[in-house]
Design a protein around this motif. Structure first.
Motif, PDB file in Angstrom:
ATOM      1  N   SER A   6       0.725  -1.325   0.099  1.00 42.28           N
ATOM      2  CA  SER A   6       0.021  -0.031  -0.047  1.00 42.28           C
ATOM      3  C   SER A   6       0.720   1.298  -0.021  1.00 42.28           C
ATOM      4  O   SER A   6       1.749   1.257   0.668  1.00 42.28           O
ATOM      5  N   ASP A   7       0.385   2.264  -0.753  1.00 40.90           N
ATOM      6  CA  ASP A   7       0.970   3.763  -0.718  1.00 40.90           C
ATOM      7  C   ASP A   7       0.476   4.611   0.226  1.00 40.90           C
ATOM      8  O   ASP A   7       0.558   5.756   0.063  1.00 40.90           O
ATOM      9  N   GLY A   8      -0.571   4.028   0.980  1.00 41.81           N
ATOM     10  CA  GLY A   8      -1.283   5.010   2.143  1.00 41.81           C
ATOM     11  C   GLY A   8      -0.353   5.613   2.809  1.00 41.81           C
ATOM     12  O   GLY A   8       0.698   5.190   3.259  1.00 41.81           O
ATOM     13  N   ASN A   9      -0.772   6.960   3.458  1.00 41.30           N
ATOM     14  CA  ASN A   9      -0.100   7.573   4.206  1.00 41.30           C
ATOM     15  C   ASN A   9      -0.794   7.697   5.850  1.00 41.30           C
ATOM     16  O   ASN A   9      -0.162   8.542   6.504  1.00 41.30           O
ATOM     17  N   GLY A  10      -1.876   7.138   5.679  1.00 43.81           N
ATOM     18  CA  GLY A  10      -2.510   7.156   7.274  1.00 43.81           C
ATOM     19  C   GLY A  10      -3.411   8.484   7.576  1.00 43.81           C
ATOM     20  O   GLY A  10      -3.861   8.741   8.500  1.00 43.81           O
ATOM     21  N   LEU A  11      -3.561   9.209   6.350  1.00 43.41           N
ATOM     22  CA  LEU A  11      -4.407  10.678   6.561  1.00 43.41           C
ATOM     23  C   LEU A  11      -5.620  10.514   5.957  1.00 43.41           C
ATOM     24  O   LEU A  11      -6.548  11.278   6.356  1.00 43.41           O
ATOM     25  N   GLY A  12      -6.100   9.599   5.254  1.00 37.84           N
ATOM     26  CA  GLY A  12      -7.333   9.516   4.363  1.00 37.84           C
ATOM     27  C   GLY A  12      -8.521   9.696   5.331  1.00 37.84           C
ATOM     28  O   GLY A  12      -9.393  10.674   5.309  1.00 37.84           O
ATOM     29  N   LEU A  13      -8.732   8.652   6.278  1.00 36.06           N
ATOM     30  CA  LEU A  13      -9.777   8.435   7.167  1.00 36.06           C
ATOM     31  C   LEU A  13      -9.777   9.797   8.306  1.00 36.06           C
ATOM     32  O   LEU A  13     -10.928  10.059   8.847  1.00 36.06           O
ATOM     33  N   TYR A  14      -8.532  10.069   8.674  1.00 33.54           N
ATOM     34  CA  TYR A  14      -8.459  11.124   9.560  1.00 33.54           C
ATOM     35  C   TYR A  14      -8.986  12.494   8.991  1.00 33.54           C
ATOM     36  O   TYR A  14      -9.753  13.154   9.627  1.00 33.54           O
ATOM     37  N   ILE A  15      -8.750  12.781   7.592  1.00 35.71           N
ATOM     38  CA  ILE A  15      -9.264  13.779   6.820  1.00 35.71           C
ATOM     39  C   ILE A  15     -10.678  13.841   6.949  1.00 35.71           C
ATOM     40  O   ILE A  15     -11.578  14.788   6.890  1.00 35.71           O
ATOM     41  N   VAL A  16     -11.588  12.540   6.873  1.00 33.00           N
ATOM     42  CA  VAL A  16     -12.852  12.290   6.665  1.00 33.00           C
ATOM     43  C   VAL A  16     -13.162  12.941   8.115  1.00 33.00           C
ATOM     44  O   VAL A  16     -14.392  13.484   8.024  1.00 33.00           O
ATOM     45  N   LYS A  17     -12.723  12.249   9.085  1.00 35.04           N
ATOM     46  CA  LYS A  17     -13.498  12.542  10.490  1.00 35.04           C
ATOM     47  C   LYS A  17     -13.272  13.926  10.501  1.00 35.04           C
ATOM     48  O   LYS A  17     -14.047  14.817  11.203  1.00 35.04           O
ATOM     49  N   TYR A  18     -12.246  14.805  10.260  1.00 37.26           N
ATOM     50  CA  TYR A  18     -11.812  16.106  10.635  1.00 37.26           C
ATOM     51  C   TYR A  18     -12.978  16.915   9.743  1.00 37.26           C
ATOM     52  O   TYR A  18     -13.552  17.539  10.259  1.00 37.26           O
ATOM     53  N   ILE A  19     -13.342  16.576   8.544  1.00 32.09           N
ATOM     54  CA  ILE A  19     -14.037  17.498   7.764  1.00 32.09           C
ATOM     55  C   ILE A  19     -15.618  17.205   8.383  1.00 32.09           C
ATOM     56  O   ILE A  19     -16.387  18.042   8.503  1.00 32.09           O
ATOM     57  N   ILE A  20     -16.071  15.985   8.788  1.00 31.11           N
ATOM     58  CA  ILE A  20     -17.429  15.678   8.849  1.00 31.11           C
ATOM     59  C   ILE A  20     -17.711  16.451  10.323  1.00 31.11           C
ATOM     60  O   ILE A  20     -18.800  17.041  10.427  1.00 31.11           O
ATOM     61  N   GLU A  21     -16.722  16.400  11.182  1.00 28.10           N
ATOM     62  CA  GLU A  21     -16.971  16.995  12.570  1.00 28.10           C
ATOM     63  C   GLU A  21     -16.992  18.623  12.494  1.00 28.10           C
ATOM     64  O   GLU A  21     -17.559  19.109  13.271  1.00 28.10           O
ATOM     65  N   ALA A  22     -16.162  18.796  11.689  1.00 28.73           N
ATOM     66  CA  ALA A  22     -16.093  20.323  11.320  1.00 28.73           C
ATOM     67  C   ALA A  22     -17.302  21.086  10.991  1.00 28.73           C
ATOM     68  O   ALA A  22     -17.534  22.014  11.036  1.00 28.73           O
ATOM     69  N   GLN A  23     -18.137  20.286  10.145  1.00 27.36           N
ATOM     70  CA  GLN A  23     -19.426  20.584   9.745  1.00 27.36           C
ATOM     71  C   GLN A  23     -20.758  20.054  10.743  1.00 27.36           C
ATOM     72  O   GLN A  23     -21.845  20.015  10.376  1.00 27.36           O
ATOM     73  N   GLY A  24     -20.404  19.754  11.761  1.00 27.36           N
ATOM     74  CA  GLY A  24     -21.245  19.425  12.591  1.00 27.36           C
ATOM     75  C   GLY A  24     -22.007  17.965  12.753  1.00 27.36           C
ATOM     76  O   GLY A  24     -22.855  17.737  13.321  1.00 27.36           O
ATOM     77  N   GLY A  25     -21.084  17.097  11.900  1.00 26.08           N
ATOM     78  CA  GLY A  25     -21.393  15.750  11.873  1.00 26.08           C
ATOM     79  C   GLY A  25     -20.773  14.806  12.701  1.00 26.08           C
ATOM     80  O   GLY A  25     -19.788  15.247  13.464  1.00 26.08           O
ATOM     81  N   THR A  26     -21.107  13.516  12.511  1.00 31.13           N
ATOM     82  CA  THR A  26     -20.344  12.540  13.109  1.00 31.13           C
ATOM     83  C   THR A  26     -20.122  11.121  11.923  1.00 31.13           C
ATOM     84  O   THR A  26     -20.720  11.396  10.911  1.00 31.13           O
ATOM     85  N   VAL A  27     -19.168  10.422  12.109  1.00 31.77           N
ATOM     86  CA  VAL A  27     -18.781   9.157  11.428  1.00 31.77           C
ATOM     87  C   VAL A  27     -18.292   8.291  12.186  1.00 31.77           C
ATOM     88  O   VAL A  27     -17.458   8.241  13.396  1.00 31.77           O
ATOM     89  N   ILE A  28     -18.981   7.093  12.001  1.00 36.07           N
ATOM     90  CA  ILE A  28     -18.472   5.829  12.574  1.00 36.07           C
ATOM     91  C   ILE A  28     -18.280   4.664  11.617  1.00 36.07           C
ATOM     92  O   ILE A  28     -18.720   4.867  10.254  1.00 36.07           O
ATOM     93  N   ALA A  29     -17.245   3.658  12.083  1.00 32.72           N
ATOM     94  CA  ALA A  29     -17.032   2.640  11.102  1.00 32.72           C
ATOM     95  C   ALA A  29     -17.447   1.335  11.842  1.00 32.72           C
ATOM     96  O   ALA A  29     -17.123   1.181  12.987  1.00 32.72           O
ATOM     97  N   GLU A  30     -18.029   0.210  10.940  1.00 30.97           N
ATOM     98  CA  GLU A  30     -18.283  -1.015  11.432  1.00 30.97           C
ATOM     99  C   GLU A  30     -18.189  -1.917  10.738  1.00 30.97           C
ATOM    100  O   GLU A  30     -17.958  -1.557   9.311  1.00 30.97           O
ATOM    101  N   ASN A  31     -17.816  -3.086  10.991  1.00 35.45           N
ATOM    102  CA  ASN A  31     -18.029  -4.213   9.795  1.00 35.45           C
ATOM    103  C   ASN A  31     -19.318  -4.756   9.837  1.00 35.45           C
ATOM    104  O   ASN A  31     -20.072  -4.994  10.805  1.00 35.45           O
ATOM    105  N   ASP A  32     -19.776  -4.901   8.426  1.00 31.67           N
ATOM    106  CA  ASP A  32     -21.243  -5.206   7.965  1.00 31.67           C
ATOM    107  C   ASP A  32     -21.029  -5.900   6.658  1.00 31.67           C
ATOM    108  O   ASP A  32     -21.313  -5.248   5.687  1.00 31.67           O
ATOM    109  N   GLN A  33     -20.678  -7.052   6.596  1.00 35.42           N
ATOM    110  CA  GLN A  33     -20.272  -7.944   5.369  1.00 35.42           C
ATOM    111  C   GLN A  33     -19.491  -7.030   4.643  1.00 35.42           C
ATOM    112  O   GLN A  33     -19.586  -6.969   3.407  1.00 35.42           O
TER     113      GLN A  33
END
Length: 475
Positions: free
Chosen positions: A432-459
């Motif tokens: 993988s060429d990931g840098n560990g920032l993708g999902l961190y940015i997701v959470k940052y943007i969503i919470e900055a706009q008053g929302g929430t984000v959660i992750a779970e296993n579902d198939q």
């Protein structure tokens, strides 16, 4: 002023205060004694009656016991002496002292003599019976003990003893106070010295040596709190070191990744300039590859841009009211052709009605792009099937993103949104060429706009984004 000196001065002042109180009590006792003596230095009103009794018995062979009973009515005691012999005396006192006292009296035979001094009234005369001469003396009963100075002597002895004992007690208290003060200061200064040394160690960068101090007082709590603070600092230091390493690695990786497409772009442009691409087909091919490499560079630069904004907390947001369902449908239309080339597909499901939200459209588009990129890298299945679903729950709009991949181990789920966290080793076997920032940015943007984000296993792995509905409801 040092603590030991303060305690010593405090104890010394307390002892001096005790000495002043002791002296004040002694002075008060002396004043009370003198007041009592002065009160008693008054002539006895029964003198005339006593004189009458003595005159009636002058020159007679006396029954000393009967005379003593007559005098006793007026609180007088009787002493009779002949020469150096004490004939009769009903005063309970050493005879030698009484004889000495009677010799000090200057009695005469022709009249009664009255003596008064130190609160003692004495009436006496010389009485001749035949050839014998007797000294007959009546002494005031209530204070007859003072006639030989016994009360004063006893009082003075008591007062001196009282003062000496008091001074000795104060000296003992001062000694004990000094001993206890030294022990107390030692008990107090031991943890203080340890705290001081530990503070110096922390200043020098040593966060691994705890304070070892056991006691049943407040200092144990202080030392324990200090150790907990030191442990917290150590954890933060390690965390910052890990963060700094990850940040450095990311910048290094992106810099390296930029070099590769940049070299390709330069090579293909150079090929065009040198005429290597000498046919329209080759020229179009070279330009297409150069454009793709430039696009890859743009993605890397965008990551650096986001990282810079996240570091400073200055990521701008421009909120507009839009329909989340329509926005999601447009996003799917924009990326579905690109997904086909990567052996992936995406479908969208929108519940009935409108879904008004106030969002930064470009930032939410980046959120969805990051989720798609994350699925492509880590889902670990082919063909990859993605789904987007928009629903309404109470006053919120819910956007669900899911894939049909292998999911994430339960112990890693809570860490997915952490900065620089990478859990790809358990999700696919490809590098993988990931840098560990993708999902961190997701959470940052969503919470900055008053929302929430959660992750779970579902198939597979499922992300649920919740955003507040726009109040107006117009789009």
């Amino acid at each position: 002023m040092k603590l030991g000196k303060r305690i010593f001065i405090s104890n010394t002042l307390m002892v001096l205060l005790s000495l002043v109180v002791l002296l004040a009590i002694g002075s008060g006792m002396i004043n009370m004694y003198h007041e009592t003596v002065n009160k008693n230095n008054q002539l006895d009103p029964n003198i005339l009656k006593v004189e009458t009794i003595l005159k009636q018995n002058q020159g007679n062979v006396l029954d000393w016991s009967a005379l003593s009973l007559s005098l006793d009515k007026y609180n007088y005691r009787l002493c009779v002496s002949q020469g150096d012999s004490l004939i009769y005396c009903n005063i309970r006192h050493p005879k030698d002292d009484i004889k000495a006292f009677l010799k000090t009296l200057k009695l005469s035979a022709d009249q009664l003599n009255v003596f008064f001094g130190d609160g003692v009234t004495t009436i006496g005369q010389l009485t001749s019976v035949g050839d014998e001469t007797y000294a007959v003396v009546a002494v005031n009963y209530s204070i007859h003990n003072q006639l030989i100075g016994e009360d004063r002597s006893n009082f003075e002895k008591f007062l001196i003893t009282f003062l000496l004992v008091g001074l000795a007690a104060i000296a003992v208290l001062l000694l004990i106070s000094q001993i206890l003060t030294k022990r107390l200061v030692k008990h107090i200064m031991t943890p203080i010295h340890q705290l001081t040394e530990s503070a110096k160690r922390i200043e020098e960068g040593d966060l691994s040596t705890p304070i070892i101090f056991t006691s049943n007082d407040e200092f144990e709590i202080v030392c324990t709190s200090f150790n907990q603070m030191q442990l917290h600092l150590k954890e933060e230091q390690d965390k910052n070191a890990t963060y700094e390493k990850a940040r450095t690695d990311m910048i290094t990786g992106i810099s390296h990744d930029l070099r590769t497409p940049l070299t390709s772009v330069k090579g293909y442009i150079k090929g065009l300039q040198d005429g290597i691409a000498n046919t329209p087909e080759k020229q179009a091919q070279y330009l297409s590859i150069a454009y793709k490499k430039a696009s890859d560079m743009d993605v890397l630069l965008q990551r650096l841009f986001y990282f810079s904004k996240l570091e400073t907390g200055n990521l701008p947001f421009f909120l507009v009211e839009t329909d989340l369902g329509k926005f999601t449908q447009k996003f799917v239309l924009d990326i579905q052709d690109d997904l086909k080339h990567k052996n992936a597909s995406i479908r969208v499901m929108i519940s009935g009605g409108i879904h008004p939200v106030r969002i930064d459209v470009e930032q939410i588009r980046q959120v969805l792009a990051n989720l798609v990129e994350n699925a492509l890298k880590y889902a670990g299945v082919e063909p990859l099937e993605l789904s987007l679903k928009v629903t309404r729950e109470n006053e919120n709009q819910v956007l669900s993103f899911a894939d049909n991949g292998n999911g994430v181990s339960p112990e890693k789920l809570p860490h997915l949104f952490e900065q620089f966290y990478r859990g790809d080793e358990s999700r696919n076997s490809q590098k993988s060429d990931g840098n560990g920032l993708g999902l961190y940015i997701v959470k940052y943007i969503i919470e900055a706009q008053g929302g929430t984000v959660i992750a779970e296993n579902d198939q597979g792995l499922k992300f649920t984004i919740t955003l507040p509905s726009a109040k107006g409801g117009n789009v």
